[in-house]
Scaffold this active site. Structure first.
Site, PDB file in Angstrom:
ATOM      1  CG  ASN A 133      -1.661   1.281   1.428  1.00 38.61           C
ATOM      2  OD1 ASN A 133      -1.772   2.073   0.493  1.00 38.61           O
ATOM      3  ND2 ASN A 133      -2.218   1.489   2.618  1.00 38.61           N
ATOM      4  CD1 TRP A 134       3.556   0.840  -2.674  1.00 38.25           C
ATOM      5  CD2 TRP A 134       3.700   1.853  -4.661  1.00 38.25           C
ATOM      6  NE1 TRP A 134       4.271   0.014  -3.506  1.00 38.25           N
ATOM      7  CE2 TRP A 134       4.367   0.610  -4.740  1.00 38.25           C
ATOM      8  CE3 TRP A 134       3.650   2.659  -5.802  1.00 38.25           C
ATOM      9  CZ2 TRP A 134       5.002   0.162  -5.901  1.00 38.25           C
ATOM     10  CZ3 TRP A 134       4.273   2.223  -6.964  1.00 38.25           C
ATOM     11  CH2 TRP A 134       4.944   0.988  -7.012  1.00 38.25           C
TER      12      TRP A 134
ATOM     13  N   GLY B 261       2.793  -1.100   4.302  1.00 34.71           N
ATOM     14  CA  GLY B 261       2.831   0.331   4.000  1.00 34.71           C
ATOM     15  C   GLY B 261       4.264   0.786   3.768  1.00 34.71           C
ATOM     16  N   GLY B 262       4.874   1.350   4.798  1.00 38.29           N
ATOM     17  CA  GLY B 262       6.207   1.948   4.689  1.00 38.29           C
ATOM     18  C   GLY B 262       7.229   1.074   3.981  1.00 38.29           C
TER      19      GLY B 262
ATOM     20  CB  SER C 202       5.217  -1.603  11.973  1.00 36.52           C
ATOM     21  OG  SER C 202       4.725  -0.287  12.149  1.00 36.52           O
TER      22      SER C 202
ATOM     23  CG  HIS D 120      -5.761   1.976   5.049  1.00 38.35           C
ATOM     24  ND1 HIS D 120      -5.340   2.931   5.949  1.00 38.35           N
ATOM     25  CD2 HIS D 120      -4.735   1.101   4.914  1.00 38.35           C
ATOM     26  CE1 HIS D 120      -4.097   2.646   6.327  1.00 38.35           C
ATOM     27  NE2 HIS D 120      -3.711   1.540   5.713  1.00 38.35           N
TER      28      HIS D 120
ATOM     29  CD  GLU E 242      -2.968   5.651   6.549  1.00 41.82           C
ATOM     30  OE1 GLU E 242      -2.956   5.678   5.306  1.00 41.82           O
ATOM     31  OE2 GLU E 242      -2.030   5.182   7.220  1.00 41.82           O
TER      32      GLU E 242
ATOM     33  CD  GLU F 224      -3.520  -2.582   7.288  1.00 42.49           C
ATOM     34  OE1 GLU F 224      -2.436  -2.858   6.765  1.00 42.49           O
ATOM     35  OE2 GLU F 224      -4.123  -1.508   7.085  1.00 42.49           O
TER      36      GLU F 224
ATOM     37  N   GLY G 148       2.280   2.290  10.672  1.00 40.66           N
ATOM     38  CA  GLY G 148       3.204   3.416  10.485  1.00 40.66           C
ATOM     39  C   GLY G 148       3.878   3.873  11.770  1.00 40.66           C
TER      40      GLY G 148
HETATM   41  C1  PEP Z   1      -0.823   0.136   6.007  1.00 43.47           C
HETATM   42  O1  PEP Z   1      -0.968   1.350   5.928  1.00 43.47           O
HETATM   43  O2  PEP Z   1      -1.627  -0.623   5.464  1.00 43.47           O
HETATM   44  C2  PEP Z   1       0.324  -0.348   6.774  1.00 43.47           C
HETATM   45  C3  PEP Z   1       0.336  -1.585   7.189  1.00 43.47           C
HETATM   46  O3  PEP Z   1       1.345   0.566   6.998  1.00 43.47           O
HETATM   47  P1  PEP Z   1       2.779   0.270   7.678  1.00 43.47           P
HETATM   48  O4  PEP Z   1       3.303  -1.010   7.096  1.00 43.47           O
HETATM   49  O5  PEP Z   1       3.596   1.460   7.325  1.00 43.47           O
HETATM   50  O6  PEP Z   1       2.527   0.148   9.162  1.00 43.47           O
END
Ligand code: PEP
Length: 251
Positions: free
Chosen positions: A9-10, A233-234, A212, A95, A97, A167, A173
Protein backbone atom coordinates in the site's frame (compact mmCIF):
# COMPACT_ATOMS: atom_id res chain seq x y z
CA UNK A 1 -4.09 -24.46 1.27
CA UNK A 2 -4.21 -20.66 1.17
CA UNK A 3 -1.59 -19.00 -1.03
CA UNK A 4 -0.05 -16.07 0.86
CA UNK A 5 -0.58 -12.61 -0.58
CA UNK A 6 1.85 -9.76 0.02
CA UNK A 7 0.37 -6.43 -1.07
CA UNK A 8 2.05 -3.03 -0.98
CA UNK A 9 0.00 0.00 0.00
CA UNK A 10 1.99 2.95 -1.30
CA UNK A 11 -0.48 5.45 0.16
CA UNK A 12 0.06 9.04 -1.12
CA UNK A 13 3.78 8.63 -1.79
CA UNK A 14 6.02 8.89 -4.81
CA UNK A 15 6.51 10.79 -8.03
CA UNK A 16 6.43 9.49 -11.57
CA UNK A 17 10.21 9.08 -11.45
CA UNK A 18 10.27 7.26 -8.10
CA UNK A 19 7.29 5.07 -9.03
CA UNK A 20 9.08 3.99 -12.21
CA UNK A 21 12.17 3.13 -10.22
CA UNK A 22 10.24 1.22 -7.55
CA UNK A 23 8.27 -0.80 -10.11
CA UNK A 24 11.49 -1.65 -11.96
CA UNK A 25 13.17 -2.72 -8.72
CA UNK A 26 10.30 -5.00 -7.68
CA UNK A 27 10.13 -6.49 -11.18
CA UNK A 28 13.85 -7.17 -11.21
CA UNK A 29 13.73 -9.15 -7.95
CA UNK A 30 10.42 -10.95 -8.28
CA UNK A 31 12.01 -14.26 -9.30
CA UNK A 32 13.20 -14.71 -5.72
CA UNK A 33 9.55 -14.90 -4.63
CA UNK A 34 8.49 -18.53 -4.92
CA UNK A 35 5.37 -18.86 -2.81
CA UNK A 36 3.50 -15.62 -2.32
CA UNK A 37 1.22 -13.81 -4.69
CA UNK A 38 2.43 -10.19 -4.93
CA UNK A 39 0.49 -6.99 -5.59
CA UNK A 40 1.13 -3.26 -5.41
CA UNK A 41 -1.42 -0.49 -4.87
CA UNK A 42 0.04 2.83 -6.09
CA UNK A 43 -1.71 6.19 -5.92
CA UNK A 44 -4.47 6.19 -8.57
CA UNK A 45 -2.69 8.46 -11.06
CA UNK A 46 0.24 6.01 -11.22
CA UNK A 47 -1.92 2.94 -11.90
CA UNK A 48 -1.40 3.26 -15.71
CA UNK A 49 2.36 3.20 -15.07
CA UNK A 50 1.97 0.05 -12.95
CA UNK A 51 -0.07 -1.53 -15.72
CA UNK A 52 2.51 -0.59 -18.36
CA UNK A 53 5.39 -2.06 -16.36
CA UNK A 54 3.73 -5.05 -14.71
CA UNK A 55 1.47 -6.47 -17.44
CA UNK A 56 2.71 -9.97 -18.25
CA UNK A 57 4.64 -10.31 -14.95
CA UNK A 58 3.62 -12.25 -11.84
CA UNK A 59 2.86 -8.99 -10.01
CA UNK A 60 -0.72 -7.72 -9.76
CA UNK A 61 -1.78 -4.15 -9.08
CA UNK A 62 -4.73 -2.38 -7.57
CA UNK A 63 -6.31 0.80 -6.24
CA UNK A 64 -6.32 2.18 -2.71
CA UNK A 65 -10.03 3.03 -2.59
CA UNK A 66 -13.11 3.17 -4.79
CA UNK A 67 -16.50 4.85 -4.85
CA UNK A 68 -19.71 2.99 -4.04
CA UNK A 69 -21.02 4.45 -7.33
CA UNK A 70 -19.99 3.34 -10.81
CA UNK A 71 -20.15 6.85 -12.38
CA UNK A 72 -21.71 10.25 -11.88
CA UNK A 73 -21.34 13.57 -10.09
CA UNK A 74 -18.93 12.51 -7.35
CA UNK A 75 -16.01 14.90 -7.69
CA UNK A 76 -12.65 13.42 -6.83
CA UNK A 77 -13.83 9.83 -6.58
CA UNK A 78 -12.59 6.82 -8.54
CA UNK A 79 -15.12 4.26 -9.76
CA UNK A 80 -14.71 0.49 -9.97
CA UNK A 81 -15.06 0.42 -13.78
CA UNK A 82 -12.18 2.92 -14.01
CA UNK A 83 -9.92 0.64 -12.00
CA UNK A 84 -10.97 -2.26 -14.22
CA UNK A 85 -10.11 -0.21 -17.31
CA UNK A 86 -6.50 -0.37 -16.14
CA UNK A 87 -6.67 -4.08 -15.29
CA UNK A 88 -6.54 -3.65 -11.55
CA UNK A 89 -7.06 -6.94 -9.77
CA UNK A 90 -7.31 -5.61 -6.22
CA UNK A 91 -8.67 -2.57 -4.39
CA UNK A 92 -8.02 -1.69 -0.76
CA UNK A 93 -11.16 -0.71 1.11
CA UNK A 94 -11.77 0.49 4.66
CA UNK A 95 -8.18 1.39 5.41
CA UNK A 96 -7.99 2.97 8.87
CA UNK A 97 -6.68 6.20 7.34
CA UNK A 98 -9.88 6.47 5.32
CA UNK A 99 -12.02 5.51 8.28
CA UNK A 100 -10.28 8.15 10.43
CA UNK A 101 -9.65 11.05 8.03
CA UNK A 102 -12.67 10.58 5.76
CA UNK A 103 -15.18 9.32 8.32
CA UNK A 104 -15.84 6.05 6.48
CA UNK A 105 -18.33 3.97 8.44
CA UNK A 106 -18.62 0.19 8.56
CA UNK A 107 -21.74 0.47 6.39
CA UNK A 108 -19.99 2.56 3.73
CA UNK A 109 -17.07 0.13 3.67
CA UNK A 110 -19.53 -2.74 3.21
CA UNK A 111 -21.04 -0.90 0.23
CA UNK A 112 -17.54 -0.43 -1.18
CA UNK A 113 -16.95 -4.16 -0.81
CA UNK A 114 -20.06 -4.75 -2.90
CA UNK A 115 -19.00 -2.13 -5.47
CA UNK A 116 -15.62 -3.84 -5.83
CA UNK A 117 -17.19 -7.26 -6.42
CA UNK A 118 -19.78 -5.80 -8.82
CA UNK A 119 -16.80 -4.66 -10.91
CA UNK A 120 -14.79 -7.85 -10.69
CA UNK A 121 -12.22 -6.41 -8.28
CA UNK A 122 -10.91 -8.31 -5.26
CA UNK A 123 -11.36 -6.13 -2.19
CA UNK A 124 -8.57 -6.05 0.39
CA UNK A 125 -10.87 -5.28 3.29
CA UNK A 126 -9.07 -3.61 6.22
CA UNK A 127 -10.21 -3.94 9.81
CA UNK A 128 -8.57 -3.35 13.17
CA UNK A 129 -8.83 -1.74 16.57
CA UNK A 130 -7.32 1.48 17.91
CA UNK A 131 -4.93 1.50 20.85
CA UNK A 132 -7.70 2.76 23.12
CA UNK A 133 -9.97 -0.08 22.02
CA UNK A 134 -7.23 -2.67 22.60
CA UNK A 135 -6.50 -1.27 26.03
CA UNK A 136 -10.17 -1.35 26.96
CA UNK A 137 -10.36 -5.01 25.95
CA UNK A 138 -12.79 -4.62 23.05
CA UNK A 139 -10.55 -5.75 20.15
CA UNK A 140 -12.72 -8.77 19.32
CA UNK A 141 -15.91 -6.74 19.57
CA UNK A 142 -14.51 -4.15 17.14
CA UNK A 143 -13.26 -6.56 14.48
CA UNK A 144 -16.45 -8.63 14.78
CA UNK A 145 -18.55 -5.51 14.17
CA UNK A 146 -16.43 -4.56 11.13
CA UNK A 147 -16.64 -8.07 9.61
CA UNK A 148 -20.34 -8.46 10.40
CA UNK A 149 -21.12 -5.23 8.53
CA UNK A 150 -19.85 -6.83 5.29
CA UNK A 151 -21.53 -10.17 6.01
CA UNK A 152 -24.85 -8.40 6.70
CA UNK A 153 -24.64 -6.28 3.55
CA UNK A 154 -22.99 -8.66 1.07
CA UNK A 155 -23.47 -12.15 2.52
CA UNK A 156 -20.72 -14.44 3.78
CA UNK A 157 -20.12 -15.99 0.34
CA UNK A 158 -19.25 -12.58 -1.13
CA UNK A 159 -16.99 -11.88 1.85
CA UNK A 160 -15.15 -15.05 0.83
CA UNK A 161 -14.39 -13.53 -2.58
CA UNK A 162 -12.23 -10.86 -0.95
CA UNK A 163 -9.20 -10.75 1.30
CA UNK A 164 -9.20 -9.42 4.87
CA UNK A 165 -6.32 -7.33 6.21
CA UNK A 166 -6.18 -7.20 10.00
CA UNK A 167 -4.36 -3.97 10.78
CA UNK A 168 -4.27 -2.89 14.40
CA UNK A 169 -4.42 0.90 14.04
CA UNK A 170 -1.76 1.35 16.75
CA UNK A 171 0.70 -0.64 14.64
CA UNK A 172 0.25 1.23 11.35
CA UNK A 173 3.20 3.42 10.48
CA UNK A 174 4.30 3.52 14.13
CA UNK A 175 7.09 0.95 14.10
CA UNK A 176 5.11 -0.98 16.77
CA UNK A 177 4.25 -4.39 15.38
CA UNK A 178 1.76 -6.71 17.00
CA UNK A 179 3.63 -9.75 18.29
CA UNK A 180 3.06 -12.86 16.18
CA UNK A 181 1.00 -14.26 19.09
CA UNK A 182 -1.16 -11.13 19.39
CA UNK A 183 -1.79 -11.13 15.64
CA UNK A 184 -2.47 -14.88 15.46
CA UNK A 185 -5.00 -14.60 18.28
CA UNK A 186 -7.05 -11.98 16.42
CA UNK A 187 -6.69 -13.73 13.05
CA UNK A 188 -7.97 -16.98 14.59
CA UNK A 189 -10.85 -15.08 16.16
CA UNK A 190 -11.79 -13.48 12.81
CA UNK A 191 -11.70 -16.86 11.08
CA UNK A 192 -13.82 -18.48 13.79
CA UNK A 193 -16.34 -15.65 13.60
CA UNK A 194 -16.72 -16.23 9.84
CA UNK A 195 -16.82 -20.01 10.36
CA UNK A 196 -19.96 -19.56 12.45
CA UNK A 197 -21.63 -18.48 9.21
CA UNK A 198 -19.78 -20.66 6.71
CA UNK A 199 -16.86 -22.95 7.61
CA UNK A 200 -15.75 -23.43 4.00
CA UNK A 201 -15.54 -19.69 3.38
CA UNK A 202 -13.62 -19.22 6.64
CA UNK A 203 -11.12 -21.93 5.74
CA UNK A 204 -10.42 -20.52 2.27
CA UNK A 205 -10.31 -16.82 3.15
CA UNK A 206 -6.91 -15.11 3.25
CA UNK A 207 -6.37 -12.93 6.31
CA UNK A 208 -3.35 -10.65 5.93
CA UNK A 209 -1.57 -8.87 8.76
CA UNK A 210 -0.70 -5.19 8.40
CA UNK A 211 1.14 -2.86 10.75
CA UNK A 212 4.87 -2.11 10.56
CA UNK A 213 5.71 -5.42 8.88
CA UNK A 214 9.34 -5.43 7.75
CA UNK A 215 11.82 -7.97 6.38
CA UNK A 216 13.08 -8.49 9.94
CA UNK A 217 9.75 -9.46 11.49
CA UNK A 218 7.84 -10.89 8.51
CA UNK A 219 8.96 -14.52 8.75
CA UNK A 220 7.72 -15.08 12.29
CA UNK A 221 4.39 -13.37 11.60
CA UNK A 222 3.90 -15.30 8.35
CA UNK A 223 4.72 -18.59 10.12
CA UNK A 224 1.52 -18.34 12.16
CA UNK A 225 -1.24 -20.63 10.92
CA UNK A 226 -3.90 -17.96 10.41
CA UNK A 227 -1.65 -15.23 8.96
CA UNK A 228 -1.87 -15.56 5.19
CA UNK A 229 0.31 -12.68 4.06
CA UNK A 230 0.78 -9.00 4.67
CA UNK A 231 -0.47 -5.56 3.70
CA UNK A 232 2.66 -3.45 3.75
CA UNK A 233 2.83 0.33 4.00
CA UNK A 234 6.21 1.95 4.69
CA UNK A 235 8.33 -1.07 3.79
CA UNK A 236 6.62 -1.41 0.40
CA UNK A 237 8.25 1.83 -0.77
CA UNK A 238 11.70 0.24 -1.00
CA UNK A 239 11.99 -2.61 -3.50
CA UNK A 240 14.56 -4.44 -1.38
CA UNK A 241 12.44 -4.35 1.78
CA UNK A 242 9.24 -5.27 -0.03
CA UNK A 243 10.93 -8.19 -1.79
CA UNK A 244 12.45 -9.23 1.54
CA UNK A 245 8.96 -9.56 2.99
CA UNK A 246 7.73 -11.41 -0.11
CA UNK A 247 10.58 -13.92 0.11
CA UNK A 248 9.92 -14.41 3.84
CA UNK A 249 6.71 -16.07 2.70
CA UNK A 250 8.84 -18.75 0.94
CA UNK A 251 9.21 -20.31 4.42
C1 PEP B 1 -0.82 0.14 6.01
O1 PEP B 1 -0.97 1.35 5.93
O2 PEP B 1 -1.63 -0.62 5.46
C2 PEP B 1 0.32 -0.35 6.77
C3 PEP B 1 0.34 -1.58 7.19
O3 PEP B 1 1.35 0.57 7.00
P1 PEP B 1 2.78 0.27 7.68
O4 PEP B 1 3.30 -1.01 7.10
O5 PEP B 1 3.60 1.46 7.33
O6 PEP B 1 2.53 0.15 9.16
Amino acid sequence: MRQPLVAGNWKMNGSLASVRELLAGIKAGIDTVKVAEVAVCPPAVYIPEAQAQLAGTAIAWGGQDLSVHDSGAYTGEIAGPMLRDFDCKYVIIGHSERRTYHGESDELVARKFEAARRNGLVPIFCIGETLEERESGVTEEVVARQVDAVIDHCGVEMLGEGVIAYEPVWAIGTGKTATPEQAQEVHAFIRSRIAEKNATVAEGLRILYGGSMKPGNAAELLAKPDIDGGLIGGASLKAEDFLGICTAANG
